[in-house]
Design a protein around this motif. Structure first.
Motif, mmCIF file in Angstrom:
data_model
loop_
_atom_site.group_PDB
_atom_site.id
_atom_site.type_symbol
_atom_site.label_atom_id
_atom_site.label_comp_id
_atom_site.label_asym_id
_atom_site.label_seq_id
_atom_site.Cartn_x
_atom_site.Cartn_y
_atom_site.Cartn_z
ATOM 1 N N ALA A 363 -7.853 97.724 103.266
ATOM 2 C CA ALA A 363 -8.638 97.528 104.488
ATOM 3 C C ALA A 363 -9.323 98.803 104.949
ATOM 4 C CB ALA A 363 -7.724 97.003 105.595
ATOM 5 N N ASP A 389 -2.458 88.518 100.109
ATOM 6 C CA ASP A 389 -3.350 88.257 101.241
ATOM 7 C C ASP A 389 -4.343 89.395 101.436
ATOM 8 O OD1 ASP A 389 -2.127 85.848 101.680
ATOM 9 O OD2 ASP A 389 -0.858 86.560 103.329
ATOM 10 N N ALA A 393 -8.371 88.984 101.166
ATOM 11 C CA ALA A 393 -9.251 89.400 102.264
ATOM 12 C C ALA A 393 -10.309 90.371 101.750
ATOM 13 C CB ALA A 393 -8.422 90.038 103.377
ATOM 14 N N ARG A 394 -9.904 91.301 100.888
ATOM 15 C CA ARG A 394 -10.863 92.270 100.361
ATOM 16 C C ARG A 394 -11.904 91.584 99.473
ATOM 17 N NH1 ARG A 394 -12.516 97.478 101.676
ATOM 18 N NH2 ARG A 394 -13.829 98.158 99.951
ATOM 19 N N ALA A 397 -14.363 89.748 101.616
ATOM 20 C CA ALA A 397 -15.202 90.617 102.447
ATOM 21 C C ALA A 397 -16.211 91.433 101.644
ATOM 22 C CB ALA A 397 -14.307 91.569 103.249
#
Length: 715
Positions: A363, A389, A393-394, A397
């Motif tokens: 993140a 997770d 998410a990465r 994104a």
């Protein structure tokens, strides 16, 4: 200076790149007042005269002149020359090395011995250099003394005397490192060195010096480390972050994570400068870039040394890295991510929390940190589950990182996409679907689909379509193979017509490779590929060829015609190359009892010179005969001889069960589960699938043992 240099017959000698008549110019270049000329000369010394650590006759002839240079206070960059002498004279050949030398290497070994003797004979000069006005010389001299001087008692005494009066922090750390080197090289002094290092690790000293002492204790006397070493080291790191002035003289302010973990413009500001053209210059530039902005740039090296010394204390190392990954210091987290990779790659342990924290780094907006974290997770396969997770998410994104284009060679999937797919996580599907629509499909997309398994079934249609569009020219293999691999993994029988087109139209260039991929795809489809039976029957009419063996294996999977397949595979056992014989052996094993008549041929291969062929024959013999007595001893002998064969053997033992394989097999499997070291861990190298292969081995060992709880070094 350089008296007699022109009297040496340099032209009669050679270095790595030919005649050594350029060596006098290199030596004179080391004495130049021009920094660029000195750097070029040093590059030439390492690149040709001492190429990759080799010692030639011309290297030996340089030694007296190198000592002249280091003894002259008017020469600049003498510390680099001290390091060069240390490298030339510091190569040790132990008895095992000497036993393995062939005739061509004997001369090289003699040169190493003469270099060590020559540099050791002049090593007294390093005593004087340890108090030299040039900090660079003082930085190199301690390790030179510890490595080369023949009187280690004097060396250790000098290191202790010099430490209180040495003004430079980095040189003080070098003095401590040299003490550890003395202890490692001269075991009678280990206790004395450990006592001194233990005192330096006490609370009355500066945190950097204490950390250095602990790192050396871990190397030479790990039993002397404090019981709460993780707590102590974590506290020292916090002090180094909080008190930059106490870490090193004239240190820059610490760079910690700011809002949103942004390292800020100061961390990215770089002076525009011409890229160095020499290898030495490039290495210096990389080192400078790595150290830029760090409060104590030597901290990472000390921590790496500490981890190496802690060795199999996996719990301590994991706890230390966990603490580092929670640090507000961005660069300390980057170091921790990289060191986590080394720990997990070599040692078995419980890494759930460590992996989760590595995942959290994805993140960050700092590219170095996210790139390091994604590469670590990519190699972990199933062990990356705690970071699933964060990976998803990465991936969601950052679609721009789904595929990485290279200046040369085909594109490849990005690290986060590969890591997520290797977990079998369907959240990787959008990235893979997009990759399959690119003009040039990434070369590794098929492997990713293989790890997703049934979850990737929605991709079968696009795989089939793209395969049907492939032009069957000289580039067909590179374009088709990723698609064929994906269809094979999905067992997508509806794609049989497209695969058959590739099989029939394979070009001459890499045609055998392409046909092999197509045949394996058809075989994976089973009866759904019945339309290919005539083509397969035609291919098996040329027994003894690799294509015939692959076609026979596919025909058995598609049509189950053992009578047609057996003669082809028996002929394959007589193939010239071992890998072709292995293909035939493996295929015969797949026929099980239908190939029982081939048992005598397989039994004869149990004594073949090629280890992998012996193992495959042993496995196939059990598969076709159902008897273990001839197979298990061969497999267990191979297990001990070559660690890389263990997964293959364990797969068979898991199917046999130790009730069938016997107590010897059970003993071997339990010993493997008791080991903390990964079976394929290598010093100085690694493979991208090493962790995956070792975890697979552990799972197979547990499955093979009756009543096994599943508990072991890793859980």
């Amino acid at each position: 200076m350089f008296a007699g240099i022109d009297e040496v017959e340099w032209a009669s000698m050679e270095h790595a790149y030919g005649p050594a008549d350029d060596v006098p110019g290199l030596l004179r270049g080391l004495a130049s007042g021009d920094p660029a000329e000195r750097e070029g000369a040093l590059d030439g010394m390492y690149g040709a005269v001492h190429h990759q650590g080799d010692v030639y006759a011309c290297t030996l002839a340089c030694i007296p002149f190198l000592f002249e240079l280091v003894a002259d206070p008017g020469i600049q960059d003498r510390g680099s020359i001290v390091e060069l002498l240390t490298s030339i004279g510091g190569i040790d050949l132990d008895e095992d090395d000497e036993e393995e030398l062939d005739e061509e290497e004997i001369e090289g070994a003699a040169n190493y011995a003469m270099a060590a003797a020559a540099v050791t004979a002049g090593a007294g000069v390093f005593f004087e250099l340890i108090a030299d006005e040039d900090p660079g010389v003082r930085l190199a001299a301690p390790l030179a003394l510890a490595t080369l001087h023949g009187h280690p008692v004097r060396v250790l005494a000098l290191l202790r005397e010099r430490l209180p009066v040495e003004p430079d922090e980095e040189v003080r750390l070098a003095l401590v490192e040299a003490a550890g080197r003395v202890a490692l090289r001269h075991s009678p002094l280990a206790g004395q060195a450990a006592d001194w290092l233990s005192r330096l690790a006490a609370e009355s000293y500066a945190p950097g010096l204490r950390l250095a002492a602990l790192a050396q204790l871990a190397r030479c006397a790990p039993e002397a480390l404090p019981g709460d070493v993780v707590r102590v080291v974590a506290g020292l790191l916090r002090r180094l972050r909080a008190d930059p002035a106490g870490a090193a003289d004239g240190a820059d302010p610490v760079v910690t994570a700011g809002p949103g973990d942004d390292p800020g413009p100061a961390a990215d500001a770089t002076e525009e400068r011409v890229a160095p053209v020499t290898l030495v210059g490039q290495l210096r530039a990389l080192s400078a870039a790595e150290s830029a902005g760090r409060t104590a740039p030597w901290t990472a090296d000390l921590l790496r040394t500490l981890h190496v010394g802690l060795d199999d204390r996996v719990a301590d190392r994991t706890a230390l890295l966990t603490d580092q990954l929670r640090s507000p210091d961005l660069r300390q987290r980057i170091d921790a991510v990289r060191m986590s990779a080394g720990l997990i790659r070599a040692w078995r342990g419980s890494y759930e929390e460590l992996v989760r924290l590595v995942g959290e780094q994805l993140a960050s907006p700092e590219p170095k940190l996210t790139e390091a974290a994604s590469h670590v997770l990519e190699e972990l396969f199933g062990l990356a589950a705690p970071a699933a997770d964060a990976l998803a998410a990465r991936v969601a994104a950052d679609p721009g990182a789904w595929v990485k284009d290279w200046a040369s060679g085909p594109p490849g999937l990005g690290s986060t996409v590969k890591a997520l797919a290797r977990l079998g996580d369907p959240r990787a599907l959008p990235a893979l679907a997009a990759a399959l629509e690119r003009p040039e499909v990434p070369h590794d997309v098929g492997f990713a689909i293989g790890h997703l398994g049934a979850a990737a079934a929605p991709l079968a249609g696009v795989l089939r379509r793209r395969l049907g569009e492939i032009a069957l020219d000289e580039g067909a293999y590179d374009r088709a193979n990723p698609l064929l691999f994906g269809l094979t993994a999905l067992r997508a029988g509806e794609a049989a017509p497209e695969v058959l087109r590739v099989l029939r139209g394979a070009p001459e260039y890499r045609g055998e490779w392409l046909r092999t991929s197509a045949l394996r795809a058809l075989g994976s489809f089973g009866s759904a590929a019945h339309c290919a039976v005539p083509e397969l029957r035609a291919l098996i009419r040329r027994p003894g060829t690799a294509a015939a063996t692959e076609a026979a294996q596919a025909l058995w999977a598609v049509d189950g015609d053992a009578e047609a397949v057996l003669p082809v595979l028996i002929e394959g056992l007589r193939a010239e190359h071992a890998h072709e014989r292995r293909s035939a052996v493996t295929a015969l094993g797949g026929l099980r009892a239908r190939a029982e008549a081939t048992a005598p041929w397989l039994r004869a291969l149990l004594s073949h010179d090629e280890l992998w062929l012996r193992v495959d024959a042993a496995i196939a013999l059990w598969e076709v005969s159902g008897r273990t007595e001839g197979s298990v001893p061969v497999m267990l002998a191979a297990w001990e001889k070559n660690r890389h064969v263990r997964v293959r053997v364990a797969e068979c033992l898991a199917r046999m069960g130790t009730a069938g394989a016997g107590s010897d097999a059970a003993h071997v499997l339990r010993a493997e589960l008791a080991s903390v070291r990964r079976h394929n861990a290598m010093d100085g190298g690694y493979g991208s699938h090493d962790t995956y292969e070792d975890e697979k081995l552990l799972a197979l060992c547990r499955r093979a043992l009756p009543g096994n709880t599943g508990k072991g070094p890793t859980t």
